[in-house]
Design a protein around this motif. Structure first.
Motif, mmCIF file in Angstrom:
data_model
loop_
_atom_site.group_PDB
_atom_site.id
_atom_site.type_symbol
_atom_site.label_atom_id
_atom_site.label_comp_id
_atom_site.label_asym_id
_atom_site.label_seq_id
_atom_site.Cartn_x
_atom_site.Cartn_y
_atom_site.Cartn_z
ATOM 1 N N ARG A 242 0.821 -1.220 0.000
ATOM 2 C CA ARG A 242 0.000 0.000 0.000
ATOM 3 C C ARG A 242 0.850 1.263 0.000
ATOM 4 O O ARG A 242 0.571 2.202 -0.757
ATOM 5 C CB ARG A 242 -0.928 0.004 1.213
ATOM 6 N N ALA A 247 -6.593 3.304 0.591
ATOM 7 C CA ALA A 247 -6.939 1.931 0.952
ATOM 8 C C ALA A 247 -7.605 1.191 -0.195
ATOM 9 O O ALA A 247 -7.587 -0.049 -0.233
ATOM 10 C CB ALA A 247 -7.860 1.939 2.177
ATOM 11 N N ASN A 248 -8.209 1.913 -1.134
ATOM 12 C CA ASN A 248 -8.856 1.262 -2.287
ATOM 13 C C ASN A 248 -7.925 1.197 -3.498
ATOM 14 O O ASN A 248 -8.379 1.059 -4.623
ATOM 15 C CB ASN A 248 -10.158 1.973 -2.641
ATOM 16 N N VAL A 252 -4.015 -3.323 -3.466
ATOM 17 C CA VAL A 252 -4.309 -3.791 -2.101
ATOM 18 C C VAL A 252 -5.815 -3.835 -1.815
ATOM 19 O O VAL A 252 -6.222 -3.756 -0.653
ATOM 20 C CB VAL A 252 -3.604 -2.889 -1.058
ATOM 21 N N THR A 254 -9.475 -5.144 -1.010
ATOM 22 C CA THR A 254 -10.037 -6.283 -0.291
ATOM 23 C C THR A 254 -10.486 -7.347 -1.308
ATOM 24 O O THR A 254 -11.015 -6.986 -2.372
ATOM 25 C CB THR A 254 -11.238 -5.812 0.555
ATOM 26 N N ASN A 256 -7.574 -9.109 -0.462
ATOM 27 C CA ASN A 256 -6.141 -9.221 -0.205
ATOM 28 C C ASN A 256 -5.559 -7.827 -0.044
ATOM 29 O O ASN A 256 -5.307 -7.125 -1.017
ATOM 30 C CB ASN A 256 -5.435 -9.958 -1.355
ATOM 31 N N THR A 257 -5.327 -7.441 1.223
ATOM 32 C CA THR A 257 -4.817 -6.102 1.504
ATOM 33 C C THR A 257 -3.296 -6.075 1.699
ATOM 34 O O THR A 257 -2.731 -5.026 1.963
ATOM 35 C CB THR A 257 -5.489 -5.545 2.772
ATOM 36 N N SER A 258 -2.649 -7.232 1.570
ATOM 37 C CA SER A 258 -1.203 -7.286 1.805
ATOM 38 C C SER A 258 -0.394 -6.971 0.559
ATOM 39 O O SER A 258 0.824 -6.834 0.621
ATOM 40 C CB SER A 258 -0.796 -8.663 2.344
#
Length: 282
Positions: A242, A247-248, A252, A254, A256-258
């Protein structure tokens, strides 16, 4: 232009030295029998790897066929790829530089056994080529993502066999190769974070080719040799995290945010070499 000039110059050199016969008192009945050392130098050219691309592992399952999409479901890399080095953040006809074809220089040692006109022996080489291979991707941000690889050094060893006509040898070579390959990744994306996941630099491959060599003195020979080099190189991977992006961010999203792992889709590093050779025979 450079490669054509070198080929023409090498051919002219071979013709000029091969035309006059070796002085009679220097003729060897078995000129290709025994130990020799040599040096070589020339020009290396890469094939046109049309269709080269970067693969994405979005769910971190080890496969690189995923699409990186925006929060609206659009393909974040719909702009496309190029088989070269990106000059700009956007893809255009002039925004991609070709792979770099450059000089090479090697040393060699070998031992031949001549039986009548037939010659067979072992040969080993160590040296370097200055070529650089690029693959680039372009996101709709816009931003570019560039993978490059170059040869730090190459070693190879195997068999050379051929047919000797008087003082001239026509031969083929087949060798196992081992190369240290340097990888690099750059991007104009300044928001996401980038970290190396895997960088296996030592790669195995093979070298095949052939050439012609002629003795111009009792212990000295010159020649012209072509070789094809092929190495498997697919284990350099980059994790895009990121960083300071939203966040969007497509890398990254959702669930899978890693992050997302990137690598070249082209598994092979291949090139062609044309070199002049100078040998000393013991």
């Amino acid at each position: 232009m450079t490669s054509k000039f070198m080929i023409a110059a090498a051919a002219a050199l071979m013709t000029s030295v091969a035309a006059p016969a070796v002085a009679q008192d220097m003729v060897d009945d078995q000129p290709y029998n025994g130990l020799y050392v040599g040096v070589s130098g020339g020009y290396d050219v890469q094939g046109n790897d049309v269709g080269a691309a970067i693969g994405f592992d979005r769910n971190l399952d080890g496969t690189f066929t995923d699409a990186v999409t925006t929060s609206t479901g659009a393909n974040a890399f719909s702009t496309g790829f190029c088989n070269g080095r990106a000059r700009d953040a956007t893809l255009a006809p002039t925004s991609c530089e070709n792979d770099r074809n450059r000089a090479s220089y090697y040393g060699r040692i070998g031992f031949d056994r001549q039986m009548g006109p037939f010659v067979i022996g072992l040969v080993g080489e160590f040296g370097k080529t200055e070529i650089v291979d690029y693959t680039s991707a372009f996101s709709t941000t816009p931003a570019n993502y560039v993978f490059s690889r170059a040869v730090d050094w190459e070693a190879s060893g195997g068999i050379r066999a051929g047919f000797a006509a008087d003082q001239t040898l026509f031969y083929g070579v087949a060798k196992l190769g081992y190369a240290r390959i340097d990888h690099r990744f750059t991007s104009t994306n300044t928001l996401n974070s980038f970290s190396t996941v895997v960088d296996d630099r030592d790669r195995k491959g093979f070298v095949v080719g052939g050439g012609v060599e002629t003795r111009i003195m009792k212990n000295i020979s010159i020649g012209l040799e072509y070789s094809y080099h092929d190495y498997k190189d697919k284990d350099y991977k980059i994790l895009v995290g990121r960083g300071s992006a939203a966040a969007n961010n497509p890398f990254v999203l959702t669930p899978n945010t890693s992050g997302t792992v990137l690598r070249r889709q082209d598994d092979n590093f291949r090139w062609h070499s044309l070199r002049g050779v100078l040998g000393f025979h013991f």
